[in-house]
Design an enzyme around this catalytic site. Structure first.
Site, PDB file in Angstrom:
ATOM      1  N   GLY A 143     -22.967  -6.462   7.377  1.00 26.14           N
ATOM      2  CA  GLY A 143     -21.964  -5.750   6.652  1.00 26.14           C
ATOM      3  C   GLY A 143     -21.451  -4.475   7.274  1.00 26.14           C
ATOM      4  CB  SER A 144     -21.604  -3.126  10.513  1.00 31.97           C
ATOM      5  OG  SER A 144     -21.121  -3.746  11.464  1.00 31.97           O
ATOM      6  CG  ASN A 145     -16.603  -5.455  11.166  1.00 36.30           C
ATOM      7  OD1 ASN A 145     -15.767  -4.723  11.862  1.00 36.30           O
ATOM      8  ND2 ASN A 145     -17.409  -6.253  11.844  1.00 36.30           N
ATOM      9  CG  LEU A 166     -21.768 -16.185   9.194  1.00 37.09           C
ATOM     10  CD1 LEU A 166     -23.205 -16.201   9.690  1.00 37.09           C
ATOM     11  CD2 LEU A 166     -20.854 -16.342  10.361  1.00 37.09           C
ATOM     12  CG  ASN A 202     -12.552 -14.750  10.378  1.00 35.56           C
ATOM     13  OD1 ASN A 202     -13.154 -14.150   9.907  1.00 35.56           O
ATOM     14  ND2 ASN A 202     -12.892 -15.620  11.555  1.00 35.56           N
ATOM     15  CG  HIS A 246     -13.859 -15.519  16.274  1.00 34.07           C
ATOM     16  ND1 HIS A 246     -14.829 -16.553  15.618  1.00 34.07           N
ATOM     17  CD2 HIS A 246     -14.085 -15.807  17.615  1.00 34.07           C
ATOM     18  CE1 HIS A 246     -15.575 -16.998  16.460  1.00 34.07           C
ATOM     19  NE2 HIS A 246     -15.086 -16.821  17.684  1.00 34.07           N
ATOM     20  CG  ASP A 281     -13.409 -19.349  14.529  1.00 27.93           C
ATOM     21  OD1 ASP A 281     -13.305 -18.498  13.794  1.00 27.93           O
ATOM     22  OD2 ASP A 281     -14.331 -19.798  14.883  1.00 27.93           O
ATOM     23  CD  GLU A 304     -16.229  -7.256  15.268  1.00 28.57           C
ATOM     24  OE1 GLU A 304     -15.856  -8.600  15.317  1.00 28.57           O
ATOM     25  OE2 GLU A 304     -17.407  -6.803  14.883  1.00 28.57           O
TER      26      GLU A 304
HETATM   27  C1  GAR Z   1     -18.948  -9.437  13.446  1.00 30.76           C
HETATM   28  O1  GAR Z   1     -18.922  -9.338  15.091  1.00 30.76           O
HETATM   29  C2  GAR Z   1     -17.780 -10.524  13.304  1.00 30.76           C
HETATM   30  O2  GAR Z   1     -16.576 -10.399  14.074  1.00 30.76           O
HETATM   31  C3  GAR Z   1     -18.652 -11.793  13.519  1.00 30.76           C
HETATM   32  O3  GAR Z   1     -19.808 -11.637  12.708  1.00 30.76           O
HETATM   33  C4  GAR Z   1     -20.090  -9.947  13.228  1.00 30.76           C
HETATM   34  C5  GAR Z   1     -20.498  -9.493  11.487  1.00 30.76           C
HETATM   35  O4  GAR Z   1     -20.948  -8.095  11.612  1.00 30.76           O
HETATM   36  N1  GAR Z   1     -18.022 -12.979  12.760  1.00 30.76           N
HETATM   37  C6  GAR Z   1     -18.149 -14.239  13.350  1.00 30.76           C
HETATM   38  O5  GAR Z   1     -18.815 -14.513  14.183  1.00 30.76           O
HETATM   39  C7  GAR Z   1     -17.201 -14.986  12.504  1.00 30.76           C
HETATM   40  N2  GAR Z   1     -17.269 -16.489  13.243  1.00 30.76           N
HETATM   41  P1  GAR Z   1     -21.104  -7.185  10.596  1.00 30.76           P
HETATM   42  O6  GAR Z   1     -21.842  -8.069   9.481  1.00 30.76           O
HETATM   43  O7  GAR Z   1     -22.172  -6.278  11.124  1.00 30.76           O
HETATM   44  O8  GAR Z   1     -19.731  -6.720  10.098  1.00 30.76           O
END
Ligand code: GAR
Length: 190
Positions: free
Chosen positions: A12-14, A84, A101, A103, A144, A173
């Site tokens: 969940g950092s994003n 996911l 989304n 990616h 995707d 990101e």
């Molecule tokens: C992120 O890098 C995102 O782009 C990726 O998962 C990570 C989640 O990080 N998403 C995918 O791979 C989707 N197919 P986070 O939980 O720290 O935000």
């Protein structure tokens, strides 16, 4: 006030970065976070901000009650930030061009089922790719494959590990995802 709903399955950092960004913007705010993973780091991260976090099961996601739950929040944008599961078609249909989304690769490369998180970065390093990057895209019924909104690339160094690539991806990101969201919401202040 524009309303953002986030879906996340992992750390969940994003999600946290987006929450922080809009906390200091009075034109948009994150009104709810949904996760399919009861152990996801995103739950603890979001609690700090007094934002509703809801854990659901895969089967609940496809029930009509779930759609109603989202509708109650009246989102202007639904943001998948490390989510996911396949996103349900009934939600996409109700929010045309309003589900996006992120990616962690330059789609159409390294996309599709199973291509998420570290799996992507390991494949990029194994294939000795010279560049990787991020793609922000609309969500459609296939993993995707929705229309690309934004991409940003960087050079992969010869000695970069998958972890190094992951760090560089997260930096991109954190910088660009909130800005792209603000653009999609047509906010005056970014
Ligand atoms: C992120 O890098 C995102 O782009 C990726 O998962 C990570 C989640 O990080 N998403 C995918 O791979 C989707 N197919 P986070 O939980 O720290 O935000």
């Amino acid at each position: 006030m524009r309303k953002i709903v986030i879906f996340a399955s992992g750390s969940g950092s994003n999600a946290e970065n987006i929450i922080k960004y809009f906390n200091i913007n009075d034109e948009a705010t994150v009104v709810g976070v949904f996760t399919n993973n009861p152990n996801a780091g995103v739950i603890e991260r979001v609690k700090k901000y007094n934002i509703q976090v809801e854990v659901f099961s895969k089967s609940q996601l496809f029930e009509s009650e779930f759609l109603q739950k989202i509708a109650l929040l009246q989102p202007d944008l639904i943001v998948l930030a490390g989510f996911l599961l396949k996103f349900p078609e009934n939600i996409i249909a109700d929010y045309p061009n309003r589900v996006v989304n992120i990616h962690p690769a330059l789609l159409p490369k390294y996309g599709g089922k199973g291509m998420y998180g570290m799996n992507v970065h390991r494949a990029v390093v194994e294939n000795k790719e010279k560049e990787s990057g991020i793609t922000i895209h609309y969500v459609n019924e296939n993993y995707d494959e929705g229309g690309v909104i934004f991409q940003k690339s960087f050079q992969v160094a010869g000695d970069d590990s998958a972890e190094d690539v992951a760090t560089k991806i997260h930096e991109l990101e954190f910088k660009y995802f909130p800005e792209v969201i603000a653009g999609l919401l047509e906010l005056k202040t970014k």
